[in-house]
Scaffold this motif. Structure first.
Motif, PDB file in Angstrom:
ATOM      1  N   TYR A 137     108.148 133.403 -32.416  1.00  0.00           N
ATOM      2  CA  TYR A 137     108.451 133.486 -33.368  1.00  0.00           C
ATOM      3  C   TYR A 137     108.835 131.928 -33.990  1.00  0.00           C
ATOM      4  CZ  TYR A 137     110.111 134.631 -38.746  1.00  0.00           C
ATOM      5  OH  TYR A 137     109.638 134.820 -39.277  1.00  0.00           O
ATOM      6  N   GLY A 138     107.801 131.322 -35.202  1.00  0.00           N
ATOM      7  CA  GLY A 138     107.901 129.925 -35.199  1.00  0.00           C
ATOM      8  C   GLY A 138     107.669 129.932 -36.790  1.00  0.00           C
ATOM      9  N   ARG A 139     107.813 128.352 -37.365  1.00  0.00           N
ATOM     10  CA  ARG A 139     107.440 127.746 -38.687  1.00  0.00           C
ATOM     11  C   ARG A 139     106.229 127.121 -38.107  1.00  0.00           C
ATOM     12  NH1 ARG A 139     113.097 126.389 -39.272  1.00  0.00           N
ATOM     13  NH2 ARG A 139     113.683 127.157 -40.758  1.00  0.00           N
ATOM     14  N   ASN A 140     104.864 128.228 -39.200  1.00  0.00           N
ATOM     15  CA  ASN A 140     103.402 127.370 -39.413  1.00  0.00           C
ATOM     16  C   ASN A 140     103.750 126.131 -40.970  1.00  0.00           C
ATOM     17  OD1 ASN A 140     101.295 126.628 -39.490  1.00  0.00           O
ATOM     18  ND2 ASN A 140     100.266 128.869 -38.916  1.00  0.00           N
ATOM     19  N   ASP A 141     103.716 124.751 -39.983  1.00  0.00           N
ATOM     20  CA  ASP A 141     103.614 124.165 -41.001  1.00  0.00           C
ATOM     21  C   ASP A 141     102.076 123.914 -42.072  1.00  0.00           C
ATOM     22  OD1 ASP A 141     106.481 123.314 -40.081  1.00  0.00           O
ATOM     23  OD2 ASP A 141     105.567 121.613 -38.822  1.00  0.00           O
ATOM     24  N   ILE A 142     101.575 124.220 -41.799  1.00  0.00           N
ATOM     25  CA  ILE A 142     100.069 124.431 -42.467  1.00  0.00           C
ATOM     26  C   ILE A 142     100.353 125.239 -43.140  1.00  0.00           C
ATOM     27  CG2 ILE A 142      97.682 124.598 -42.258  1.00  0.00           C
ATOM     28  CD1 ILE A 142      98.134 124.206 -38.963  1.00  0.00           C
ATOM     29  N   TYR A 143     100.947 126.019 -43.164  1.00  0.00           N
ATOM     30  CA  TYR A 143     101.138 126.929 -44.041  1.00  0.00           C
ATOM     31  C   TYR A 143     102.787 127.195 -45.168  1.00  0.00           C
ATOM     32  CZ  TYR A 143      97.055 128.003 -42.738  1.00  0.00           C
ATOM     33  OH  TYR A 143      95.339 128.708 -42.344  1.00  0.00           O
ATOM     34  N   SER A 144     103.628 126.056 -44.601  1.00  0.00           N
ATOM     35  CA  SER A 144     104.842 127.216 -45.121  1.00  0.00           C
ATOM     36  C   SER A 144     105.735 128.008 -45.122  1.00  0.00           C
ATOM     37  CB  SER A 144     104.886 126.265 -46.398  1.00  0.00           C
ATOM     38  OG  SER A 144     104.440 124.980 -46.626  1.00  0.00           O
ATOM     39  N   THR A 145     105.193 128.682 -44.070  1.00  0.00           N
ATOM     40  CA  THR A 145     105.629 129.900 -43.039  1.00  0.00           C
ATOM     41  C   THR A 145     105.638 130.225 -41.764  1.00  0.00           C
ATOM     42  OG1 THR A 145     103.499 130.886 -42.299  1.00  0.00           O
ATOM     43  CG2 THR A 145     103.766 131.061 -44.912  1.00  0.00           C
ATOM     44  N   LYS A 146     106.526 131.713 -42.194  1.00  0.00           N
ATOM     45  CA  LYS A 146     107.171 131.444 -40.038  1.00  0.00           C
ATOM     46  C   LYS A 146     106.397 132.842 -39.831  1.00  0.00           C
ATOM     47  CE  LYS A 146     111.455 130.923 -41.392  1.00  0.00           C
ATOM     48  NZ  LYS A 146     113.007 131.366 -42.401  1.00  0.00           N
ATOM     49  N   CYS A 147     105.669 132.543 -38.265  1.00  0.00           N
ATOM     50  CA  CYS A 147     104.567 133.527 -38.083  1.00  0.00           C
ATOM     51  C   CYS A 147     104.469 133.618 -36.395  1.00  0.00           C
ATOM     52  CB  CYS A 147     103.254 132.776 -37.993  1.00  0.00           C
ATOM     53  SG  CYS A 147     102.517 131.629 -37.582  1.00  0.00           S
ATOM     54  N   LEU A 148     103.993 134.335 -36.145  1.00  0.00           N
ATOM     55  CA  LEU A 148     103.567 134.512 -34.328  1.00  0.00           C
ATOM     56  C   LEU A 148     103.218 133.735 -33.846  1.00  0.00           C
ATOM     57  CD1 LEU A 148     103.404 138.215 -34.277  1.00  0.00           C
ATOM     58  CD2 LEU A 148     105.426 136.943 -33.250  1.00  0.00           C
ATOM     59  N   PHE A 149     102.997 133.357 -32.939  1.00  0.00           N
ATOM     60  CA  PHE A 149     101.839 131.894 -32.209  1.00  0.00           C
ATOM     61  C   PHE A 149     102.001 132.232 -30.817  1.00  0.00           C
ATOM     62  CE2 PHE A 149     104.508 129.601 -35.300  1.00  0.00           C
ATOM     63  CZ  PHE A 149     103.529 128.395 -35.612  1.00  0.00           C
ATOM     64  N   ALA A 150     100.295 132.030 -30.189  1.00  0.00           N
ATOM     65  CA  ALA A 150     100.433 132.711 -28.857  1.00  0.00           C
ATOM     66  C   ALA A 150     100.472 131.800 -28.096  1.00  0.00           C
ATOM     67  CB  ALA A 150      99.667 133.516 -29.508  1.00  0.00           C
ATOM     68  N   THR A 151     101.274 131.645 -26.929  1.00  0.00           N
ATOM     69  CA  THR A 151     100.723 131.042 -25.538  1.00  0.00           C
ATOM     70  C   THR A 151      99.245 131.553 -24.761  1.00  0.00           C
ATOM     71  OG1 THR A 151     103.053 129.643 -26.318  1.00  0.00           O
ATOM     72  CG2 THR A 151     101.356 128.978 -24.416  1.00  0.00           C
ATOM     73  N   ARG A 152      98.553 130.571 -24.668  1.00  0.00           N
ATOM     74  CA  ARG A 152      97.039 130.918 -23.261  1.00  0.00           C
ATOM     75  C   ARG A 152      97.246 130.276 -22.049  1.00  0.00           C
ATOM     76  NH1 ARG A 152      93.074 133.239 -26.454  1.00  0.00           N
ATOM     77  NH2 ARG A 152      93.435 132.123 -28.925  1.00  0.00           N
ATOM     78  N   GLU A 153      96.625 131.374 -21.334  1.00  0.00           N
ATOM     79  CA  GLU A 153      97.229 130.249 -20.316  1.00  0.00           C
ATOM     80  C   GLU A 153      96.602 129.108 -19.996  1.00  0.00           C
ATOM     81  OE1 GLU A 153      94.112 133.096 -17.974  1.00  0.00           O
ATOM     82  OE2 GLU A 153      95.818 134.978 -18.233  1.00  0.00           O
ATOM     83  N   ASN A 154      95.927 128.228 -20.902  1.00  0.00           N
ATOM     84  CA  ASN A 154      95.665 126.949 -20.919  1.00  0.00           C
ATOM     85  C   ASN A 154      97.114 125.835 -21.561  1.00  0.00           C
ATOM     86  OD1 ASN A 154      95.087 127.257 -23.282  1.00  0.00           O
ATOM     87  ND2 ASN A 154      93.384 126.895 -23.288  1.00  0.00           N
ATOM     88  N   GLY A 155      98.177 126.823 -22.171  1.00  0.00           N
ATOM     89  CA  GLY A 155      99.194 126.165 -22.508  1.00  0.00           C
ATOM     90  C   GLY A 155      98.558 126.058 -23.901  1.00  0.00           C
ATOM     91  N   ARG A 156      97.180 125.997 -24.835  1.00  0.00           N
ATOM     92  CA  ARG A 156      97.432 125.996 -26.287  1.00  0.00           C
ATOM     93  C   ARG A 156      97.884 127.158 -27.032  1.00  0.00           C
ATOM     94  NH1 ARG A 156      91.341 126.430 -27.691  1.00  0.00           N
ATOM     95  NH2 ARG A 156      91.274 127.679 -29.679  1.00  0.00           N
ATOM     96  N   GLU A 157      99.127 126.713 -27.591  1.00  0.00           N
ATOM     97  CA  GLU A 157      99.425 127.667 -28.933  1.00  0.00           C
ATOM     98  C   GLU A 157      98.345 127.760 -29.958  1.00  0.00           C
ATOM     99  OE1 GLU A 157     104.031 128.263 -28.906  1.00  0.00           O
ATOM    100  OE2 GLU A 157     103.155 126.596 -30.244  1.00  0.00           O
TER     101      GLU A 157
END
Length: 130
Positions: free
Chosen positions: A67-87
């Motif tokens: 759970y973190g800040r999304n600076d693009i939309y100025s909101t808080k949201c969920l972030f998924a981290t994939r097997e390749n490390g991309r979030e």
């Protein structure tokens, strides 16, 4: 018109409202940049299978979420981290929002195009290797 029940994975709720309430309850328990506990990871991954753009936005291979800040939309949201490390940020609310027919068609097209590209790539590799 009665609200339809919501089912995903081992979870079931009598209505969309009840499911949204549970999602909000969970979100309120997280601190910014907190990695979600294993049991919550299962919940969110299962819920996101109902996302209208599941394949292109969420896809497979999620190893963790935070759970973190999304600076693009100025909101808080969920972030998924994939097997390749991309979030990537993911919108759980999109599961519950009514979509326009054009959005649904776009999602179907993207999903089918990705399958066609994958099948073509496999076929090309098989024939190219001969």
């Amino acid at each position: 018109m009665m609200d339809k029940p919501v089912f995903f994975g081992k979870y079931n709720y009598p209505s969309k409202k009840a499911c949204i309430s549970e999602c909000k309850r969970r979100i309120k328990t997280y601190k910014v940049d907190q990695v979600l506990p294993a049991e919550d990871l299962v919940f969110w991954k299962e819920l996101l299978t109902l996302h209208p753009k599941f394949e292109p936005q969420v896809g497979h291979g999620i190893v963790s979420m935070r759970y973190g800040r999304n600076d693009i939309y100025s909101t808080k949201c969920l972030f998924a981290t994939r097997e390749n490390g991309r979030e990537e940020s993911v919108s759980w609310m999109a599961v519950f929002k009514a979509t326009k027919l054009s959005d649904e068609l776009e999602a179907v097209f993207e999903r089918e195009a990705a399958r066609d590209i994958e099948a073509f790539t496999i076929m090309a590799l098989e024939f190219g290797g001969r």
